[in-house]
Design an enzyme around this catalytic site. Sequence first.
Site, PDB file in Angstrom:
ATOM      1  N   TYR A  61      58.014  42.399  49.740  1.00  0.00           N
ATOM      2  CA  TYR A  61      58.407  43.424  48.988  1.00  0.00           C
ATOM      3  C   TYR A  61      57.069  43.542  47.980  1.00  0.00           C
ATOM      4  O   TYR A  61      56.993  43.657  46.791  1.00  0.00           O
ATOM      5  CB  TYR A  61      59.644  43.231  47.917  1.00  0.00           C
ATOM      6  CG  TYR A  61      60.834  42.923  48.481  1.00  0.00           C
ATOM      7  CD1 TYR A  61      61.620  43.688  49.259  1.00  0.00           C
ATOM      8  CD2 TYR A  61      60.994  41.552  48.876  1.00  0.00           C
ATOM      9  CE1 TYR A  61      62.800  43.287  49.854  1.00  0.00           C
ATOM     10  CE2 TYR A  61      62.224  41.185  49.441  1.00  0.00           C
ATOM     11  CZ  TYR A  61      63.186  42.107  50.027  1.00  0.00           C
ATOM     12  OH  TYR A  61      64.175  41.816  50.696  1.00  0.00           O
TER      13      TYR A  61
ATOM     14  N   GLN B  91      54.738  47.404  37.646  1.00  0.00           N
ATOM     15  CA  GLN B  91      55.444  46.699  36.804  1.00  0.00           C
ATOM     16  C   GLN B  91      55.299  47.500  35.264  1.00  0.00           C
ATOM     17  O   GLN B  91      54.510  48.168  34.969  1.00  0.00           O
ATOM     18  CB  GLN B  91      55.010  45.427  36.482  1.00  0.00           C
ATOM     19  CG  GLN B  91      55.229  44.594  37.513  1.00  0.00           C
ATOM     20  CD  GLN B  91      56.553  43.976  37.737  1.00  0.00           C
ATOM     21  OE1 GLN B  91      57.299  44.146  36.823  1.00  0.00           O
ATOM     22  NE2 GLN B  91      56.867  43.273  38.916  1.00  0.00           N
TER      23      GLN B  91
ATOM     24  N   GLU C 123      56.087  45.780  52.744  1.00  0.00           N
ATOM     25  CA  GLU C 123      56.669  46.702  51.741  1.00  0.00           C
ATOM     26  C   GLU C 123      57.691  47.803  52.437  1.00  0.00           C
ATOM     27  O   GLU C 123      57.110  48.349  53.553  1.00  0.00           O
ATOM     28  CB  GLU C 123      55.689  47.280  50.898  1.00  0.00           C
ATOM     29  CG  GLU C 123      56.092  48.463  50.303  1.00  0.00           C
ATOM     30  CD  GLU C 123      57.000  48.204  49.203  1.00  0.00           C
ATOM     31  OE1 GLU C 123      58.040  48.931  48.856  1.00  0.00           O
ATOM     32  OE2 GLU C 123      57.078  47.277  48.367  1.00  0.00           O
TER      33      GLU C 123
ATOM     34  N   ASP D  14      59.137  39.066  45.928  1.00  0.00           N
ATOM     35  CA  ASP D  14      59.520  40.053  44.676  1.00  0.00           C
ATOM     36  C   ASP D  14      60.273  41.045  44.857  1.00  0.00           C
ATOM     37  O   ASP D  14      60.000  42.161  45.005  1.00  0.00           O
ATOM     38  CB  ASP D  14      58.046  40.572  44.168  1.00  0.00           C
ATOM     39  CG  ASP D  14      58.389  41.239  42.774  1.00  0.00           C
ATOM     40  OD1 ASP D  14      59.307  41.080  42.288  1.00  0.00           O
ATOM     41  OD2 ASP D  14      57.410  41.977  42.446  1.00  0.00           O
TER      42      ASP D  14
ATOM     43  N   CYS E 226      63.980  40.467  38.423  1.00  0.00           N
ATOM     44  CA  CYS E 226      64.132  40.987  37.309  1.00  0.00           C
ATOM     45  C   CYS E 226      65.642  41.298  37.122  1.00  0.00           C
ATOM     46  O   CYS E 226      66.075  41.942  36.119  1.00  0.00           O
ATOM     47  CB  CYS E 226      63.583  42.834  37.520  1.00  0.00           C
ATOM     48  SG  CYS E 226      64.274  43.608  38.814  1.00  0.00           S
TER      49      CYS E 226
END
Length: 474
Positions: free
Chosen positions: A322, A289, A346, A399, A426
């Site tokens: 993710y 992040q 992932e 995410d 996001c």
Amino acid sequence: MSEPTSTPRLTVTVGPVAHGGHCVARHDGRVIFVRHAIPGETVEIALTEHDADAKFWRADVTRVVEGSPDRVSHFWPEADALRAGARGASPIGGAEFGHISRPGQLKLKTDVVREQLERLGGVPTERLNELFAAGVEDVDSSGTQAQQAGLGWRTRVGFAVTPSGKLGMHAHRSHTVLPISEMPLALPAVDELRLWELDFTGIDRVEVAAPANGSGVLVLLAPAHGLSEKAAGHAVNRIARALAALETPPSVARWNPENSAIEVVSGRGWVKETTADHEFRVTGDGFWQIHRNAPKVLTDAALGFLLEGGYLNDGADVADLYAGAGLFTAPLADAVGSDGSVLSVEGSPGTSRDARKNLHASEQVEILQGRVEKILGTQSRASQSAAGQRRRFDAVVLDPPRAGAGKVVVRALVATQPQAIAYVSCDPAAFARDVKYFANAGWRLAKVRAFDLYPHTHHVETVALLVPAAAIAS
């Protein structure tokens, strides 16, 4: 794309903000997406994209005729559209809301999130009034004066290089690279490298990772395409030597953006990130992040939703999709304890390797590398119970990248029949589209919060709780 000096300038009255960092204006029936404006203003604009047969045009503000009360002086000269317009140039991208007061930015971002959820997500206005009364939240309100102004927050920054070898950034939607002499959105450790004083001839891209904990900066250098191996090595080593002369030299690595491969030149090829309870290794350009407060803000919100609803407890079976280097996986493992289980998925091989290193002591965590929809649908330990049935999760943290999860992933995830999903996004448009996909599958938005983790830009982070519609009805 035309430069402001080669196009006619128009005067328009600016309409509402739209997703993407611009406002909507109209001229002779033509829709124009205007950057560096504020709703309600009357401004002079220079068209930057204006093909006669285009459905809409794009423009930058060059002069304010009648300004908004929310308009302030831009903090970054290179990103200031008014100063750039006065000299017939373009501003750099990356701080497109820097001309708007911080309260004004929060209001516009709130409007965007609401509009996307209503229009794309199909969430009724009355329901949004109930769920999203707080609007977009400021995460810097308890910081220093600079932090309150939304500066000094980026822990990751990417730079381009001008044809003359100077550090730079792109103008919006342009291949033109403009030189810079500061990066006020980044942590001080980035500016302290004084990269704009170096000669980056032979380098195409520069990435800098500067953990908020001060554990050491990593500089990644991508040699220019077509450069010989010898010339590329000389360019990288020349810059590494210059950085080694600093009082606190960073680690330096040669980097291939196409496959994320790195070759350490000095120091180490990874950075150490920390939260209150965990330590994470993030290699090269691996995802973390960007905002220094984001790890705490997002884990508190996402796991908070699951804990408050009783979906996350000792012995629970959960998934982190993710998952990156393990930001959410680690606290999920703490929450479910040794009697529970956490599936971490992932797609990036390098980041998945980081997750294995970061979580090697957590025996309840299973880490799989691959596409989320494929792993959720395969007949492996990750997707089957001992009885041979598709594995079911008590709770999921989702995410996805900026493009969102998408219809296929939503379908695969719903098939695992979790009790609740904490969705971290996001991008408001991608999030809203996924909310609609979930709604079509019989799920509903139960809670939503949004955070301004990208001050002075149009970006905003959203955290939501999604549950089966029957759970809300009951």
